[in-house]
Design a protein around this motif. Sequence first.
Motif, PDB file in Angstrom:
ATOM      1  N   GLU A 146       0.836  -1.203   0.000  1.00 55.26           N
ATOM      2  CA  GLU A 146       0.000   0.000   0.000  1.00 55.26           C
ATOM      3  C   GLU A 146       0.875   1.259   0.000  1.00 55.26           C
ATOM      4  OE1 GLU A 146      -3.415   1.950   2.952  1.00 55.26           O
ATOM      5  OE2 GLU A 146      -2.747  -0.117   3.229  1.00 55.26           O
TER       6      GLU A 146
ATOM      7  N   ALA B 217       2.921   1.593  -3.443  1.00 55.50           N
ATOM      8  CA  ALA B 217       2.054   2.072  -4.520  1.00 55.50           C
ATOM      9  C   ALA B 217       1.806   3.570  -4.372  1.00 55.50           C
ATOM     10  CB  ALA B 217       0.738   1.300  -4.509  1.00 55.50           C
TER      11      ALA B 217
ATOM     12  N   ASN C 264       4.640   5.645  -5.432  1.00 58.98           N
ATOM     13  CA  ASN C 264       4.764   5.679  -6.891  1.00 58.98           C
ATOM     14  C   ASN C 264       3.607   6.406  -7.562  1.00 58.98           C
ATOM     15  OD1 ASN C 264       7.133   3.848  -8.073  1.00 58.98           O
ATOM     16  ND2 ASN C 264       6.439   2.941  -6.155  1.00 58.98           N
TER      17      ASN C 264
ATOM     18  N   PRO D 175      -2.962   0.680  -5.552  1.00 56.35           N
ATOM     19  CA  PRO D 175      -2.295  -0.602  -5.284  1.00 56.35           C
ATOM     20  C   PRO D 175      -2.528  -1.656  -6.362  1.00 56.35           C
ATOM     21  CG  PRO D 175      -3.232   0.251  -3.259  1.00 56.35           C
ATOM     22  CD  PRO D 175      -3.700   1.161  -4.361  1.00 56.35           C
TER      23      PRO D 175
ATOM     24  N   MET E 218       0.419   5.588  -7.516  1.00 53.95           N
ATOM     25  CA  MET E 218      -0.447   4.616  -8.176  1.00 53.95           C
ATOM     26  C   MET E 218      -1.434   4.023  -7.190  1.00 53.95           C
ATOM     27  SD  MET E 218       2.487   2.564 -10.324  1.00 53.95           S
ATOM     28  CE  MET E 218       1.311   1.635 -11.318  1.00 53.95           C
TER      29      MET E 218
ATOM     30  N   TYR F  90      -0.442  -0.911  -9.430  1.00 53.50           N
ATOM     31  CA  TYR F  90       0.960  -1.206  -9.150  1.00 53.50           C
ATOM     32  C   TYR F  90       1.222  -2.706  -9.220  1.00 53.50           C
ATOM     33  CZ  TYR F  90       5.164  -2.042  -6.432  1.00 53.50           C
ATOM     34  OH  TYR F  90       6.383  -2.496  -6.019  1.00 53.50           O
ATOM     35  N   CYS F  91       0.357  -3.499  -8.574  1.00 55.24           N
ATOM     36  CA  CYS F  91       0.525  -4.953  -8.569  1.00 55.24           C
ATOM     37  C   CYS F  91       0.414  -5.531  -9.978  1.00 55.24           C
ATOM     38  CB  CYS F  91      -0.519  -5.606  -7.659  1.00 55.24           C
ATOM     39  SG  CYS F  91      -0.313  -5.243  -5.901  1.00 55.24           S
TER      40      CYS F  91
END
Length: 651
Positions: free
Chosen positions: A58, A61, A64, A68, A66, A71-72
Amino acid sequence: MSRFYITTPIYYVNAVPHLGTFYSTVVDDALARYHRARDGKENVFFLTGLDEHGQNIERIARENGMEPQAYCDGIAEKFKATWQRVGITNDDFIRTTEPRHKAAVAELWKRLVDAGDIYEAEYEGMYCVGCESAKTEDEVVVIDGQKVCPIHERPVERVKEKNYFFRLSKYAPKLLEWYAQTPAPVQPESRRNEVRAFVEGGLRDISVSRLASAVKWGIPVPGDPTHLVYVWIDALTNYLTVLGGPDAVARGTGKAAFWADAHHMIAKDILRFHAVYWPAMLWSAGLAAPRMVFCHGYLTVKGKKISKTLTLTTTKIDPNAIADELGVDPLRYFVLREYTLGADGDFTYEALFQRYESDLGNDLGNLLNRTISMAHKFVAGKVEGSDDYPSAAAARQEAETAWADFAPSRALEAVWKIVREGNRYIDAQAPWTLAKSPATLPALQGVLGRSLETLRWAALMVAPAMPTAAREILRQLGRGQDEGTWPSKWGWPGGTLSDPKPVFPRIEPERQTALIDRWTAVPGAAPAPGAAPATDGAPATAPAPDIAYEDFQKLDLRVARVTAAERVPKADKLLKLTLDVGGDQRSVVSGIAPAYAPEAMVGKTVIYLANLAPRKIRGVVSQGMILAAGGDEVLALGGLDRDVPPGTPIR
């Protein structure tokens, strides 16, 4: 035929694949390939995947910029692409954000509740976000007055909240009985002794939920959305999800029948979760424990564990860069042959090239090239029959025992016994002499036939480690139809030989040196004197032009002490630092976040450029800069060799 279910750890999505994850996955892939050849494809199930929930993900992300899930998704695509490139033959790829997995976690939770093993209580203690686990006093180290996780090398957090707990202590006697079983379910013995001592020291019940107000990225507790299921219950359930979930495994029909032969391959940092918590939860849920938990060691560089946080001062190892030059199979062979599974192993490029040149080039490659060349030259490629070779069957048995013992290095050594003997046999029999007389042509046929059959057996036995090279050897032997099988009856069955082609081309020492220089180069750094220029398209850093002394005098460099640090929102490389510059407070935005956690910066003494014009970076005003070593990647902060008061000028 027995079933074989093998799993990798499901990798945490805080990093893309590196040599450490490559190692775990290649070991499992080799085991799966061996068992498919021996027992049939339908009797093997190989699982890998990703652990995508938790507070750490969490935060990453968010840093970044983003969501989550997005991102994943990006990390998942990188893992899938890498595993496809290096020939990983997994039967399923699990992601813990999938609907099927969330359903399986809910099933397991219900079973734990029905067993009376879930209750509510207040948790207060230390928590490592990197490990996603609670820490006791004996599991942390004290650095600069702070309690630090020794694995992730960053301070632990204090947590106090009302959680659900699992009655782990209830299962201590059964765990000790399980460790004593034969064959032992936890391997190697040193790791079994470790978890046995942990259990004998007294088990405490463990917190198995987090407040949704504190951690938002996870699976809600069934019937209580104010809590999320603890990420390790979530993660471990993946092994059941792909078989249909806990209820299906309890029935044991269809694909779920594989559970009776489950083997978990893990690294030692997650041993306790797999060899203590996991079997206890399975028993609580009315399910059997896995057949085996095998704990391999770490690959290290200069003694430091290979991971996403390994700095370039100790050299990152990029398997893709190595594969670009050598091919995938030599790297697969190296990690399987060089290291004893279960122990740590230190990686060096020099050892990699030594194995490539000696084992692959001089031994296997030489046997293939000389045998096929002589067969074409002496008998026009038509070889019939072969001499007997009892040692081949003994080597095959040795390899089978080694694979069953999770000892790929021993299995490959067994193959090399017949490869090396094959080269010695040719030297002793001198087929070039036998070819001179018609009277010795039958003997020549026997020698060539035995040599070709040695190669066929070697290709089939090395295929779990080097599938592409094995396929090419069989192609040159005219035995492509044998691919994916295990050798059984000795005797050259015949085949249309192709022209010999090097499978492991020689790499000259000069090129080896150039490759090592490139693989170990710090991005942005100038090449060492006399080193070959970079050829990977990255621009070299030229020396800066000279400046006048008067220009240097314009720089106001001062000693500063960091009094506070925090991450800059939506900027994964930036930290906002508050500096004490001798009674004056300054704010600086610095791109050191990949190398230094905010909490690790507080109290550090740094070198500060005080008269750099202020500028706004990501919405934050930066009043100067601090000095750090490195190019594209921060290697170290500028510092002093003794304690100096903040504000002291530097000249």
